[in-house]
Write an enzyme that holds these catalytic residues in place. Sequence first.
Site, PDB file in Angstrom:
ATOM      1  N   GLU A 175     -12.087  -5.278  -5.473  1.00 32.87           N
ATOM      2  CA  GLU A 175     -12.357  -3.820  -5.145  1.00 32.87           C
ATOM      3  C   GLU A 175     -11.784  -2.701  -6.117  1.00 32.87           C
ATOM      4  OE1 GLU A 175     -11.776  -5.788  -2.406  1.00 32.87           O
ATOM      5  OE2 GLU A 175     -13.878  -6.722  -2.273  1.00 32.87           O
TER       6      GLU A 175
ATOM      7  N   TRP B 154       2.749   8.137  -2.563  1.00 38.04           N
ATOM      8  CA  TRP B 154       4.335   8.085  -2.816  1.00 38.04           C
ATOM      9  C   TRP B 154       4.466   9.062  -3.721  1.00 38.04           C
ATOM     10  CZ3 TRP B 154       7.711   7.460  -6.833  1.00 38.04           C
ATOM     11  CH2 TRP B 154       9.065   7.343  -6.452  1.00 38.04           C
TER      12      TRP B 154
ATOM     13  N   SER C 251      -8.046  -5.768   4.748  1.00 35.13           N
ATOM     14  CA  SER C 251      -8.886  -5.421   3.360  1.00 35.13           C
ATOM     15  C   SER C 251      -9.156  -6.676   2.523  1.00 35.13           C
ATOM     16  CB  SER C 251      -8.054  -4.494   2.586  1.00 35.13           C
ATOM     17  OG  SER C 251      -7.731  -3.244   3.283  1.00 35.13           O
TER      18      SER C 251
ATOM     19  N   ARG D 229      -5.516  -2.712   8.525  1.00 31.75           N
ATOM     20  CA  ARG D 229      -6.619  -3.767   8.249  1.00 31.75           C
ATOM     21  C   ARG D 229      -6.149  -4.525   7.210  1.00 31.75           C
ATOM     22  NH1 ARG D 229      -8.264   1.238   6.485  1.00 31.75           N
ATOM     23  NH2 ARG D 229      -8.239   1.583   4.418  1.00 31.75           N
TER      24      ARG D 229
ATOM     25  N   LEU E  16      12.021 -19.913  -4.792  1.00 31.44           N
ATOM     26  CA  LEU E  16      10.751 -19.217  -4.111  1.00 31.44           C
ATOM     27  C   LEU E  16       9.492 -19.347  -4.939  1.00 31.44           C
ATOM     28  CD1 LEU E  16       9.997 -16.590  -2.104  1.00 31.44           C
ATOM     29  CD2 LEU E  16      10.525 -15.304  -4.000  1.00 31.44           C
TER      30      LEU E  16
ATOM     31  N   GLU F 277       1.311 -13.725  11.760  1.00 32.67           N
ATOM     32  CA  GLU F 277       1.819 -12.648  12.804  1.00 32.67           C
ATOM     33  C   GLU F 277       1.684 -11.190  11.687  1.00 32.67           C
ATOM     34  OE1 GLU F 277       2.845 -12.587  15.889  1.00 32.67           O
ATOM     35  OE2 GLU F 277       2.074 -14.659  15.847  1.00 32.67           O
TER      36      GLU F 277
ATOM     37  N   ASP G 131       0.807  -1.141   0.059  1.00 31.51           N
ATOM     38  CA  ASP G 131       0.062  -0.002   0.141  1.00 31.51           C
ATOM     39  C   ASP G 131       0.898   1.288  -0.093  1.00 31.51           C
ATOM     40  OD1 ASP G 131      -2.362   1.590   0.058  1.00 31.51           O
ATOM     41  OD2 ASP G 131      -2.842   0.979   2.050  1.00 31.51           O
ATOM     42  N   GLY G 132       0.505   2.279  -0.706  1.00 31.89           N
ATOM     43  CA  GLY G 132       0.922   3.668  -0.766  1.00 31.89           C
ATOM     44  C   GLY G 132       1.726   3.969  -2.016  1.00 31.89           C
TER      45      GLY G 132
ATOM     46  N   ARG H  37       1.708  -5.093   6.075  1.00 31.83           N
ATOM     47  CA  ARG H  37       1.037  -4.132   5.291  1.00 31.83           C
ATOM     48  C   ARG H  37       1.659  -2.864   5.405  1.00 31.83           C
ATOM     49  NH1 ARG H  37      -5.321  -2.659   4.257  1.00 31.83           N
ATOM     50  NH2 ARG H  37      -4.996  -0.853   2.982  1.00 31.83           N
TER      51      ARG H  37
ATOM     52  N   ARG I  21       0.098   9.062 -10.387  1.00 28.83           N
ATOM     53  CA  ARG I  21      -0.059   8.099  -9.476  1.00 28.83           C
ATOM     54  C   ARG I  21       0.673   6.704 -10.136  1.00 28.83           C
ATOM     55  NH1 ARG I  21      -3.728   7.411  -5.361  1.00 28.83           N
ATOM     56  NH2 ARG I  21      -4.203   5.264  -5.854  1.00 28.83           N
TER      57      ARG I  21
ATOM     58  N   HIS J 190       3.182   3.458  -8.905  1.00 27.90           N
ATOM     59  CA  HIS J 190       3.072   2.062  -9.118  1.00 27.90           C
ATOM     60  C   HIS J 190       4.223   1.353  -9.888  1.00 27.90           C
ATOM     61  CE1 HIS J 190      -0.997   1.755  -7.703  1.00 27.90           C
ATOM     62  NE2 HIS J 190      -1.294   3.046  -8.644  1.00 27.90           N
TER      63      HIS J 190
END
Length: 258
Positions: free
Chosen positions: A75, A33, A204, A202, A139, A215, A28-29, A196, A41, A45
Amino acid sequence: MDKTGNNDTAAKLAAQSDTPRHVAVIMDGNGRWAKSRGLPRIAGHRKGVERVRDMVSDCVEKGIKHLTLFAFSSENWRRPPQEVQLLMDLFLNALENEIKKLHKNNVRFRVIGDSARFGEKITSRIQQSEILTRDNQALVLTIAANYGGRWDIAQACAQLASRAVRGEIDPATITEASIEPFLSLAGVPEPDLFIRTGGEQRISNFLLWQLAYSEMYFTPVLWPDFDRAQFEQALASYAGRQRRFGLTGDQIEAARHA
Protein backbone atom coordinates in the site's frame (compact mmCIF):
# COMPACT_ATOMS: atom_id res chain seq x y z
CA MET A 1 -8.61 -31.10 18.05
CA ASP A 2 -7.20 -33.62 15.58
CA LYS A 3 -3.90 -35.43 16.03
CA THR A 4 -2.05 -32.96 13.81
CA GLY A 5 -3.39 -30.06 15.85
CA ASN A 6 -2.33 -31.71 19.08
CA ASN A 7 1.18 -32.32 17.76
CA ASP A 8 1.44 -28.73 16.51
CA THR A 9 0.35 -27.32 19.87
CA ALA A 10 2.72 -29.62 21.75
CA ALA A 11 5.61 -28.47 19.56
CA LYS A 12 4.78 -24.81 20.20
CA LEU A 13 4.59 -25.40 23.95
CA ALA A 14 7.89 -27.26 23.96
CA ALA A 15 9.59 -24.41 22.11
CA GLN A 16 8.44 -21.74 24.55
CA SER A 17 10.97 -19.74 26.54
CA ASP A 18 11.25 -16.26 27.97
CA THR A 19 13.20 -15.25 24.87
CA PRO A 20 11.25 -15.27 21.60
CA ARG A 21 12.69 -17.20 18.69
CA HIS A 22 11.11 -14.84 16.17
CA VAL A 23 10.32 -11.13 16.50
CA ALA A 24 8.31 -9.29 13.85
CA VAL A 25 8.18 -5.48 13.76
CA ILE A 26 6.20 -2.76 12.04
CA MET A 27 8.65 0.15 12.19
CA ASP A 28 6.17 3.03 12.35
CA GLY A 29 6.80 6.69 13.05
CA ASN A 30 9.83 7.68 10.96
CA GLY A 31 8.01 10.52 9.20
CA ARG A 32 6.46 11.88 12.40
CA TRP A 33 9.84 11.72 14.15
CA ALA A 34 11.35 13.89 11.41
CA LYS A 35 8.41 16.30 11.27
CA SER A 36 8.57 16.91 15.03
CA ARG A 37 12.18 18.05 14.55
CA GLY A 38 11.51 20.21 11.51
CA LEU A 39 13.31 17.75 9.23
CA PRO A 40 12.23 16.22 5.90
CA ARG A 41 10.52 12.84 6.20
CA ILE A 42 13.44 11.06 4.55
CA ALA A 43 15.62 12.09 7.52
CA GLY A 44 13.36 10.00 9.72
CA HIS A 45 13.70 7.02 7.40
CA ARG A 46 17.49 7.36 7.47
CA LYS A 47 17.40 7.41 11.26
CA GLY A 48 15.15 4.36 11.10
CA VAL A 49 17.84 2.45 9.20
CA GLU A 50 20.26 3.17 12.04
CA ARG A 51 17.75 1.74 14.49
CA VAL A 52 17.49 -1.42 12.37
CA ARG A 53 21.24 -1.84 12.65
CA ASP A 54 21.03 -1.57 16.44
CA MET A 55 18.14 -4.00 16.72
CA VAL A 56 19.92 -6.60 14.61
CA SER A 57 22.85 -6.42 17.02
CA ASP A 58 20.51 -6.73 20.02
CA CYS A 59 18.83 -9.81 18.55
CA VAL A 60 22.15 -11.51 17.84
CA GLU A 61 23.32 -10.77 21.37
CA LYS A 62 20.14 -12.18 22.92
CA GLY A 63 20.05 -15.33 20.79
CA ILE A 64 16.89 -14.38 18.90
CA LYS A 65 17.08 -16.33 15.65
CA HIS A 66 14.59 -14.53 13.41
CA LEU A 67 13.83 -10.83 12.96
CA THR A 68 11.24 -9.83 10.35
CA LEU A 69 10.78 -6.14 9.58
CA PHE A 70 7.95 -4.51 7.60
CA ALA A 71 9.91 -2.03 5.49
CA PHE A 72 7.56 -1.22 2.61
CA SER A 73 4.00 -2.45 2.22
CA SER A 74 2.15 -2.99 -1.03
CA GLU A 75 0.00 0.00 0.00
CA ASN A 76 3.00 2.33 0.41
CA TRP A 77 3.11 2.93 -3.36
CA ARG A 78 0.23 5.34 -2.74
CA ARG A 79 2.55 7.78 -0.99
CA PRO A 80 3.77 10.90 -2.84
CA PRO A 81 6.01 9.82 -5.77
CA GLN A 82 8.96 11.84 -4.49
CA GLU A 83 8.87 10.08 -1.12
CA VAL A 84 8.56 6.66 -2.77
CA GLN A 85 11.62 7.39 -4.93
CA LEU A 86 13.60 8.55 -1.90
CA LEU A 87 12.65 5.34 -0.10
CA MET A 88 13.81 3.28 -3.08
CA ASP A 89 17.12 5.16 -3.09
CA LEU A 90 17.48 4.56 0.64
CA PHE A 91 16.72 0.85 0.18
CA LEU A 92 19.35 0.52 -2.51
CA ASN A 93 21.87 2.44 -0.43
CA ALA A 94 21.22 0.15 2.55
CA LEU A 95 21.69 -2.91 0.34
CA GLU A 96 25.00 -1.58 -0.89
CA ASN A 97 26.35 -0.45 2.50
CA GLU A 98 24.89 -2.79 5.12
CA ILE A 99 25.05 -6.29 3.62
CA LYS A 100 28.80 -6.75 4.09
CA LYS A 101 28.39 -5.82 7.75
CA LEU A 102 25.56 -8.33 8.13
CA HIS A 103 27.65 -11.02 6.46
CA LYS A 104 30.61 -10.27 8.71
CA ASN A 105 28.34 -10.74 11.73
CA ASN A 106 26.96 -14.08 10.47
CA VAL A 107 23.50 -12.66 9.70
CA ARG A 108 21.44 -14.11 6.87
CA PHE A 109 19.53 -11.54 4.80
CA ARG A 110 16.37 -12.23 2.84
CA VAL A 111 13.48 -10.30 1.33
CA ILE A 112 9.84 -11.39 1.09
CA GLY A 113 7.23 -9.73 -1.10
CA ASP A 114 6.69 -8.99 -4.76
CA SER A 115 10.12 -7.46 -5.32
CA ALA A 116 9.87 -7.39 -9.14
CA ARG A 117 8.26 -3.95 -9.00
CA PHE A 118 11.43 -2.45 -7.53
CA GLY A 119 13.23 -2.69 -10.84
CA GLU A 120 16.27 -4.62 -12.03
CA LYS A 121 18.91 -2.73 -10.06
CA ILE A 122 17.32 -3.34 -6.67
CA THR A 123 16.16 -6.89 -7.41
CA SER A 124 19.65 -7.81 -8.61
CA ARG A 125 21.18 -6.40 -5.43
CA ILE A 126 18.64 -8.32 -3.33
CA GLN A 127 19.57 -11.58 -5.06
CA GLN A 128 23.29 -10.95 -4.60
CA SER A 129 22.76 -10.18 -0.92
CA GLU A 130 20.68 -13.29 -0.33
CA ILE A 131 23.26 -15.50 -2.05
CA LEU A 132 26.16 -13.96 -0.13
CA THR A 133 24.56 -14.47 3.28
CA ARG A 134 22.52 -17.64 2.75
CA ASP A 135 24.70 -19.87 4.97
CA ASN A 136 24.89 -17.47 7.93
CA GLN A 137 23.31 -18.72 11.14
CA ALA A 138 23.45 -16.12 13.91
CA LEU A 139 20.20 -14.47 12.82
CA VAL A 140 17.83 -14.48 9.86
CA LEU A 141 16.94 -10.89 9.02
CA THR A 142 13.87 -10.85 6.78
CA ILE A 143 12.74 -7.62 5.15
CA ALA A 144 9.14 -7.48 3.98
CA ALA A 145 9.17 -5.15 0.96
CA ASN A 146 6.23 -4.60 -1.40
CA TYR A 147 4.62 -7.18 0.86
CA GLY A 148 1.04 -7.65 2.01
CA GLY A 149 -0.44 -10.43 4.10
CA ARG A 150 -3.40 -10.86 1.75
CA TRP A 151 -1.04 -11.02 -1.23
CA ASP A 152 0.98 -13.69 0.58
CA ILE A 153 -2.06 -15.90 1.17
CA ALA A 154 -3.38 -15.31 -2.35
CA GLN A 155 -0.10 -16.27 -4.04
CA ALA A 156 0.10 -19.42 -1.91
CA CYS A 157 -3.45 -20.37 -2.92
CA ALA A 158 -2.62 -19.69 -6.57
CA GLN A 159 0.29 -22.13 -6.39
CA LEU A 160 -1.94 -24.77 -4.82
CA ALA A 161 -4.59 -24.17 -7.47
CA SER A 162 -2.00 -24.69 -10.21
CA ARG A 163 -1.00 -28.00 -8.68
CA ALA A 164 -4.65 -29.03 -8.49
CA VAL A 165 -5.21 -28.15 -12.16
CA ARG A 166 -2.22 -30.31 -13.09
CA GLY A 167 -3.73 -33.16 -11.11
CA GLU A 168 -0.91 -33.26 -8.58
CA ILE A 169 -3.22 -32.79 -5.60
CA ASP A 170 -6.87 -33.37 -4.79
CA PRO A 171 -8.53 -30.05 -3.78
CA ALA A 172 -10.61 -31.93 -1.21
CA THR A 173 -7.43 -32.80 0.70
CA ILE A 174 -6.16 -29.23 1.08
CA THR A 175 -5.68 -28.19 4.72
CA GLU A 176 -3.90 -25.40 6.57
CA ALA A 177 -0.78 -27.53 6.47
CA SER A 178 -1.05 -27.68 2.67
CA ILE A 179 -0.96 -23.88 2.39
CA GLU A 180 1.92 -23.11 4.74
CA PRO A 181 4.76 -24.41 2.49
CA PHE A 182 3.78 -21.87 -0.17
CA LEU A 183 3.76 -18.82 2.13
CA SER A 184 6.64 -16.36 2.10
CA LEU A 185 7.91 -17.48 5.52
CA ALA A 186 7.64 -21.21 4.86
CA GLY A 187 9.92 -23.16 7.16
CA VAL A 188 10.33 -20.26 9.61
CA PRO A 189 8.79 -20.40 13.11
CA GLU A 190 5.79 -18.14 13.41
CA PRO A 191 6.57 -14.85 15.19
CA ASP A 192 6.43 -15.23 18.95
CA LEU A 193 6.41 -11.48 19.49
CA PHE A 194 4.95 -8.79 17.25
CA ILE A 195 5.96 -5.18 17.94
CA ARG A 196 4.46 -2.07 16.42
CA THR A 197 5.94 1.32 17.23
CA GLY A 198 4.38 4.73 16.65
CA GLY A 199 1.14 4.37 18.63
CA GLU A 200 -1.12 2.63 16.11
CA GLN A 201 -2.73 -0.62 17.28
CA ARG A 202 -3.31 -2.67 14.15
CA ILE A 203 -1.30 -5.12 12.04
CA SER A 204 -1.87 -3.32 8.72
CA ASN A 205 -1.88 -6.35 6.40
CA PHE A 206 1.41 -7.68 7.81
CA LEU A 207 1.90 -11.46 8.16
CA LEU A 208 -1.84 -12.08 8.49
CA TRP A 209 -1.42 -15.87 8.50
CA GLN A 210 1.68 -16.03 10.66
CA LEU A 211 0.55 -13.68 13.45
CA ALA A 212 -2.42 -15.82 14.47
CA TYR A 213 -0.95 -16.68 17.89
CA SER A 214 1.77 -14.05 18.25
CA GLU A 215 1.96 -11.91 21.37
CA MET A 216 1.20 -8.29 20.48
CA TYR A 217 3.16 -5.33 21.82
CA PHE A 218 2.12 -1.80 20.88
CA THR A 219 4.06 1.28 21.95
CA PRO A 220 3.65 5.01 21.27
CA VAL A 221 7.43 5.32 20.89
CA LEU A 222 8.36 6.29 17.34
CA TRP A 223 10.65 3.83 15.55
CA PRO A 224 13.79 6.06 15.51
CA ASP A 225 13.48 6.31 19.32
CA PHE A 226 12.90 2.58 19.85
CA ASP A 227 16.29 1.89 21.40
CA ARG A 228 17.71 -1.01 23.42
CA ALA A 229 15.85 0.04 26.57
CA GLN A 230 12.54 0.10 24.68
CA PHE A 231 13.28 -3.33 23.19
CA GLU A 232 14.05 -4.65 26.69
CA GLN A 233 10.62 -3.47 27.82
CA ALA A 234 8.96 -5.32 24.95
CA LEU A 235 10.89 -8.51 25.76
CA ALA A 236 10.02 -8.20 29.44
CA SER A 237 6.35 -7.88 28.54
CA TYR A 238 6.61 -11.00 26.40
CA ALA A 239 8.38 -12.97 29.13
CA GLY A 240 5.56 -12.16 31.57
CA ARG A 241 2.81 -13.62 29.40
CA GLN A 242 1.38 -17.13 29.35
CA ARG A 243 0.93 -18.42 25.81
CA ARG A 244 -1.97 -20.89 25.63
CA PHE A 245 -2.56 -21.71 21.93
CA GLY A 246 -6.23 -22.43 22.67
CA LEU A 247 -5.61 -24.40 25.86
CA THR A 248 -6.43 -23.45 29.45
CA GLY A 249 -3.92 -22.11 31.92
CA ASP A 250 -4.16 -25.35 33.92
CA GLN A 251 -3.33 -27.39 30.81
CA ILE A 252 -0.29 -25.25 30.13
CA GLU A 253 1.01 -25.70 33.67
CA ALA A 254 0.42 -29.45 33.50
CA ALA A 255 2.31 -29.65 30.21
CA ARG A 256 5.25 -27.72 31.66
CA HIS A 257 5.55 -30.11 34.59
CA ALA A 258 4.96 -33.30 32.58
